[in-house]
Design a protein around this motif. Sequence first.
Motif: not given
Length: 632
Positions: A111-113, A505-506, A511-512, A538-539
């Motif tokens: 997540p944003g990593e 990941d989320v 983006v998709l 995952l949320r």
Amino acid sequence: MLALRRASNPIRGQLYHRGDFRAFYAKSGIPNTCSDDVVGIHMPIQVIFGRCISSERLYFKTSVHQNFSLPRRGLSSQADSTSIQEETDLDDEFSDLGTPIPVDSTEEGSPGEKSEMKSISELEPSDNDDFEENSPETSSPNKLELSDTETDTTGEDTLKKDNLFKFFKVVLAATSRSIRIALDKWVKEGNPLDRNMISYTLAQLRKRSMMVKALQVTEWLEANNHIELVERDYSSHLDLIAKVHNLQSAEKYLDRIPESCRGEIVYRTFLANCVAFGNLMKAEEVYNKMRDLDFPLSDFVCDQLLLLYKKRVDKKKIADLLLLMENENLKPTAFTYRILIDIKGQSNDIAGMEQVVEAMEAEGLEPDTQTLTMVCKYYILGGLKEKAEAVLKKMEGGNLKENRSVCTSLLQIYASLGKIDDVERVWEVCQSNPRFEEYAAVIEAYGLLGKIPEAEAIFEKMAETPKLLPSRCYLTLLEVYARDKLFTKGKDLAKRMVTSGCNIDVFTWNVLVKLYVDAGEVEKADSILHKACENSKLRPMFLSYITIMDRYADRGDIHNAEKIFQSLKQAGYEGRNRQYHTLLKAYVNAKTPAYGFRERMIVDKIFPNSAIAAQLARLESFKKKTASTIFD
């Protein structure tokens, strides 16, 4: 002092459109806004935001909620009844989204990593990963003090590296269904197991955004007595429950934690997750509970509340909190200053932003690269390009090769300024031995400059490396395609991610969703997100749901909008005006009365802002028209 009190001017609401600056804004790791025009230098930060505090406790008032801005994040939803047939026509293009990766590959991303991910055989403990992402979990200097972040892989007195990596490989290779069996087998075979091994493994799983598997490890650990659990272990478990499930589940677990281990760290962890969810009432409730338990007020707690009030654009509470810190003799940290710089910058208060920077330096805190990047961004947004270039020069230093850590930020900022020569100059410094984060930065830079072929060429060069590419590298090019509405290329790249064994990941989902929605494929975006959510557990991001919900609302598709609205609530995204505003937009565009909507908001403890009040008033006219047709 009187002049400085002018800082209390009302918020002008001049929030910037992120546009091309979204790329490096996301790296700031900080939310949003507040404004004040201030003159003067080296003043206490509490005075800059001038306010008198009335109480150490936080209280809920109806009027408070009326001043909140619309949050920007949201969740996904299920497809509606009108799109069932369209779902079946997807040909399972992304049926593997979120599913476990084969045993011989590594799940990563996050997540944003931005973490440099290596193949299993190449994993070595290191304090300097080339690609450390800024995520809700990792971006803040005030990280949660969880047991799985305290890894000491150099302690060869207690643990051999081969055992550490062997244990991690066992966990990584196990599927969700077999993880407990694999762990039991490890212990049964007489293999060593200690806190260092668990800590390293959990830290690596978090880094790879494998939160579900990390939660399964902590659940197994708590169900057995292989090591003695301490407060940080319970805190880590609670954090994972919140991230994988929701706040309600995390709160129930908190109540089950043994009282001897239910201390400050546990409550701080829960507070941070309340802030991440944007749940104001629960966050303030936790804060008050901590005060009732006589926990000392820490800079971590204050920074979390500042983040929350910044999201809510609550100028009064920001000022009150700063004055409370002064009364409690708590000095602002570098992270505190970064939040305040962001608040000033987003409200177009450049003078106030500069004053915060000066106050920071006066306290002996030198702005780091992340802070300088933020300052530079706001100068650019304010049209002060000369000041931005001065900051860039300061960031570069005398020798860019010796100061290479700033290259990723420089690439993005120079691209935002349209300086292609400087982008190429900085990239030349990195080109001989580029890191994954530098690859991603230059791909993003060329994307901002509209040079798609150059961005693609660099991606293909990066793909030739023997290491497994982190999901962030794919995501960067995918974002370029989404921004330029290159639907076919984006779809092909997403398929390539899946087949390569890269974790989806989320952020990739988000983006998709944008890619498909912008292409007019709303139902497919809805279906992809729903399938990904089901497979990975995952949320999704709030923004993913809202992107789809907005498009349904534009169509006046009440059924689908309501369905996503319920999904948001089930995922724990409650108490936000944004989703109510979007849902009402669906009713307005459908020209259909929303019977009982005010009552729904009262039950959900949502108080309408001016935008929602205007929508409700407009819907009243539809009720009158409906009633008049009875007598026609």
